[in-house]
Write a protein that holds these residues in place. Structure first.
Motif, mmCIF file in Angstrom:
data_model
loop_
_atom_site.group_PDB
_atom_site.id
_atom_site.type_symbol
_atom_site.label_atom_id
_atom_site.label_comp_id
_atom_site.label_asym_id
_atom_site.label_seq_id
_atom_site.Cartn_x
_atom_site.Cartn_y
_atom_site.Cartn_z
ATOM 1 N N ALA A 119 0.819 -1.215 0.000
ATOM 2 C CA ALA A 119 0.000 0.000 0.000
ATOM 3 C C ALA A 119 0.854 1.266 0.000
ATOM 4 C CB ALA A 119 -0.933 0.006 1.199
ATOM 5 N N ARG A 120 2.103 1.166 0.419
ATOM 6 C CA ARG A 120 2.996 2.331 0.488
ATOM 7 C C ARG A 120 3.898 2.465 -0.735
ATOM 8 N NH1 ARG A 120 4.453 4.487 5.917
ATOM 9 N NH2 ARG A 120 2.566 4.136 7.102
ATOM 10 N N ALA A 121 3.795 1.543 -1.661
ATOM 11 C CA ALA A 121 4.609 1.604 -2.872
ATOM 12 C C ALA A 121 4.184 2.793 -3.728
ATOM 13 C CB ALA A 121 4.457 0.302 -3.659
ATOM 14 N N THR A 122 5.077 3.219 -4.601
ATOM 15 C CA THR A 122 4.773 4.337 -5.498
ATOM 16 C C THR A 122 3.880 3.857 -6.641
ATOM 17 O OG1 THR A 122 6.665 3.931 -6.947
ATOM 18 C CG2 THR A 122 7.045 5.357 -5.003
ATOM 19 N N ALA A 123 3.340 4.811 -7.371
ATOM 20 C CA ALA A 123 2.507 4.471 -8.533
ATOM 21 C C ALA A 123 3.308 3.666 -9.548
ATOM 22 C CB ALA A 123 1.945 5.734 -9.158
ATOM 23 N N ALA A 124 4.558 4.039 -9.781
ATOM 24 C CA ALA A 124 5.400 3.310 -10.740
ATOM 25 C C ALA A 124 5.644 1.884 -10.259
ATOM 26 C CB ALA A 124 6.723 4.043 -10.943
ATOM 27 N N GLN A 125 5.839 1.699 -8.960
ATOM 28 C CA GLN A 125 6.029 0.358 -8.420
ATOM 29 C C GLN A 125 4.750 -0.466 -8.530
ATOM 30 O OE1 GLN A 125 7.391 1.658 -4.567
ATOM 31 N NE2 GLN A 125 9.568 1.495 -5.131
ATOM 32 N N HIS A 126 3.605 0.149 -8.262
ATOM 33 C CA HIS A 126 2.329 -0.554 -8.450
ATOM 34 C C HIS A 126 2.156 -0.964 -9.904
ATOM 35 C CE1 HIS A 126 0.532 1.419 -4.632
ATOM 36 N NE2 HIS A 126 0.946 0.196 -4.363
ATOM 37 N N ASP A 127 2.477 -0.056 -10.821
ATOM 38 C CA ASP A 127 2.348 -0.374 -12.247
ATOM 39 C C ASP A 127 3.240 -1.556 -12.618
ATOM 40 O OD1 ASP A 127 0.548 1.710 -12.473
ATOM 41 O OD2 ASP A 127 1.961 3.072 -13.456
ATOM 42 N N ALA A 128 4.474 -1.570 -12.103
ATOM 43 C CA ALA A 128 5.398 -2.672 -12.394
ATOM 44 C C ALA A 128 4.857 -3.988 -11.835
ATOM 45 C CB ALA A 128 6.779 -2.363 -11.818
ATOM 46 N N LEU A 129 4.310 -3.945 -10.636
ATOM 47 C CA LEU A 129 3.763 -5.159 -10.024
ATOM 48 C C LEU A 129 2.523 -5.646 -10.768
ATOM 49 C CD1 LEU A 129 4.303 -4.074 -6.325
ATOM 50 C CD2 LEU A 129 5.452 -5.996 -7.471
ATOM 51 N N LEU A 130 1.658 -4.733 -11.183
ATOM 52 C CA LEU A 130 0.474 -5.132 -11.957
ATOM 53 C C LEU A 130 0.879 -5.701 -13.317
ATOM 54 C CD1 LEU A 130 -2.063 -2.278 -11.145
ATOM 55 C CD2 LEU A 130 -2.337 -4.713 -10.632
ATOM 56 N N THR A 131 1.902 -5.126 -13.931
ATOM 57 C CA THR A 131 2.401 -5.648 -15.213
ATOM 58 C C THR A 131 2.969 -7.050 -15.024
ATOM 59 O OG1 THR A 131 2.866 -3.424 -16.008
ATOM 60 C CG2 THR A 131 3.995 -5.232 -17.130
ATOM 61 N N LEU A 132 3.694 -7.249 -13.944
ATOM 62 C CA LEU A 132 4.231 -8.570 -13.627
ATOM 63 C C LEU A 132 3.093 -9.578 -13.442
ATOM 64 C CD1 LEU A 132 7.043 -9.818 -13.155
ATOM 65 C CD2 LEU A 132 6.757 -9.299 -10.732
ATOM 66 N N ALA A 133 2.055 -9.175 -12.724
ATOM 67 C CA ALA A 133 0.892 -10.057 -12.542
ATOM 68 C C ALA A 133 0.199 -10.336 -13.872
ATOM 69 C CB ALA A 133 -0.091 -9.437 -11.549
ATOM 70 N N MET A 134 0.023 -9.289 -14.683
ATOM 71 C CA MET A 134 -0.643 -9.450 -15.977
ATOM 72 C C MET A 134 0.101 -10.445 -16.858
ATOM 73 S SD MET A 134 -1.410 -6.546 -18.875
ATOM 74 C CE MET A 134 0.323 -6.252 -19.181
ATOM 75 N N ASN A 135 1.420 -10.421 -16.804
ATOM 76 C CA ASN A 135 2.241 -11.326 -17.616
ATOM 77 C C ASN A 135 2.493 -12.657 -16.927
ATOM 78 O OD1 ASN A 135 2.444 -9.450 -19.719
ATOM 79 N ND2 ASN A 135 4.129 -8.406 -18.682
ATOM 80 N N ASP A 136 1.748 -12.936 -15.872
ATOM 81 C CA ASP A 136 1.821 -14.182 -15.108
ATOM 82 C C ASP A 136 3.211 -14.409 -14.523
ATOM 83 O OD1 ASP A 136 0.207 -16.101 -14.018
ATOM 84 O OD2 ASP A 136 0.323 -17.485 -15.712
ATOM 85 N N GLY A 137 3.861 -13.312 -14.127
ATOM 86 C CA GLY A 137 5.179 -13.388 -13.514
ATOM 87 C C GLY A 137 5.134 -13.561 -12.014
ATOM 88 N N LEU A 138 3.955 -13.664 -11.455
ATOM 89 C CA LEU A 138 3.763 -13.907 -10.020
ATOM 90 C C LEU A 138 2.907 -15.158 -9.866
ATOM 91 C CD1 LEU A 138 2.726 -10.326 -8.825
ATOM 92 C CD2 LEU A 138 4.929 -11.433 -8.459
ATOM 93 N N GLY A 142 -1.748 -14.177 -13.416
ATOM 94 C CA GLY A 142 -2.668 -14.005 -14.541
ATOM 95 C C GLY A 142 -4.122 -14.091 -14.126
ATOM 96 N N ALA A 143 -4.441 -15.074 -13.290
ATOM 97 C CA ALA A 143 -5.821 -15.230 -12.806
ATOM 98 C C ALA A 143 -6.225 -14.030 -11.965
ATOM 99 C CB ALA A 143 -5.963 -16.511 -12.002
ATOM 100 N N PHE A 144 -5.309 -13.566 -11.123
ATOM 101 C CA PHE A 144 -5.584 -12.373 -10.310
ATOM 102 C C PHE A 144 -5.833 -11.165 -11.201
ATOM 103 C CE2 PHE A 144 -3.717 -8.360 -8.891
ATOM 104 C CZ PHE A 144 -4.577 -8.041 -7.862
ATOM 105 N N PHE A 145 -4.938 -10.910 -12.138
ATOM 106 C CA PHE A 145 -5.032 -9.688 -12.929
ATOM 107 C C PHE A 145 -6.323 -9.653 -13.735
ATOM 108 C CE2 PHE A 145 -4.392 -6.998 -16.611
ATOM 109 C CZ PHE A 145 -3.979 -5.829 -16.002
ATOM 110 N N THR A 146 -6.673 -10.743 -14.376
ATOM 111 C CA THR A 146 -7.900 -10.778 -15.187
ATOM 112 C C THR A 146 -9.131 -10.500 -14.326
ATOM 113 O OG1 THR A 146 -6.895 -12.330 -16.733
ATOM 114 C CG2 THR A 146 -9.309 -12.229 -16.704
ATOM 115 N N ALA A 147 -9.236 -11.183 -13.203
ATOM 116 C CA ALA A 147 -10.404 -10.998 -12.323
ATOM 117 C C ALA A 147 -10.401 -9.608 -11.705
ATOM 118 C CB ALA A 147 -10.414 -12.064 -11.242
ATOM 119 N N PHE A 148 -9.248 -9.149 -11.237
ATOM 120 C CA PHE A 148 -9.169 -7.845 -10.576
ATOM 121 C C PHE A 148 -9.507 -6.719 -11.546
ATOM 122 C CE2 PHE A 148 -6.754 -4.148 -8.940
ATOM 123 C CZ PHE A 148 -7.384 -4.027 -7.712
ATOM 124 N N ARG A 149 -8.968 -6.778 -12.737
ATOM 125 C CA ARG A 149 -9.262 -5.732 -13.731
ATOM 126 C C ARG A 149 -10.759 -5.699 -14.042
ATOM 127 N NH1 ARG A 149 -6.988 -6.352 -19.614
ATOM 128 N NH2 ARG A 149 -8.529 -7.982 -19.443
#
Length: 191
Positions: A119-138, A142-149
């Motif tokens: 929750a304390r990460a920067t916007a750029a860090q959140h974007d990087a983490l969401l991109t990692l999730a979107m690309n199934d790097g966590l 992938g399942a999280f990103f699709t449902a969350f979006r």
């Protein structure tokens, strides 16, 4: 004015066959209301879904999916409350699993990579983490990103802000003009 339940039925078509199960259930009820089931937008969740840390991270990430620009973002549209209400009252435990697992994976990766709570990460860090999730790097990314979006977009575009400020609500559209110049189109209309 359009209500959230009716708008939810309209949003369901946007995602097609890959619609996240709780949204599909809620949209199905919008077409065939069941007696005694309150609309999604009324009241608090029947039970808490998130820990305080997960809730704070989910709130921050929802604003990254639909940030404040010249129109209000996800937080202003009360999307985090919508997500928790939908997951508490319309989701089965197995439906919640990818969201909870994804938030936990993002939190762990944020602590590992950035040494701060999610929750304390920067916007750029959140974007990087969401991109990692979107690309199934966590794990479960992938399942999280699709449902969350889908949850964020549905919550936003069924909110009063999404319907009236991001889009322009016209209950009965104006006259047809087949030669209307595209350059004069300001907003997409919803009705």
């Amino acid at each position: 004015m359009i209500d959230r339940r009716t708008a939810l039925a309209g949003v369901a078509g946007m995602f097609g066959a890959a619609l996240y199960a709780p949204i599909a259930r809620a949209a199905g009820l919008a077409q065939q209301p069941a007696a005694g089931i309150p609309p999604i937008s009324e009241g608090p969740p029947s039970a808490p879904v998130f820990t305080p840390a997960q809730r704070a991270l989910m709130t921050a990430l929802s604003e990254r999916v639909l940030p404040t620009t010249d129109t209000p973002g996800a937080i202003a549209a009360d999307v985090p409350a919508f997500i928790e209400k939908l997951l508490a009252d319309w989701a089965r435990p197995e439906d919640r699993a990818p969201i909870i697992a994804g938030l936990d994976a993002i939190e762990a990766r944020c602590l590992q990579d950035y040494k701060v709570a999610g929750a304390r990460a920067t916007a750029a860090q959140h974007d990087a983490l969401l991109t990692l999730a979107m690309n199934d790097g966590l794990p479960s990314g992938g399942a999280f990103f699709t449902a969350f979006r889908q949850l964020v977009i549905t919550g936003y575009y069924t909110s009063e802000i999404g319907i009236t400020q991001e889009r322009e609500y016209l209950p009965v559209p104006g006259e047809y003009n087949g030669a209307f110049p595209y350059s004069q189109v300001n907003k997409v209309y919803s009705s």
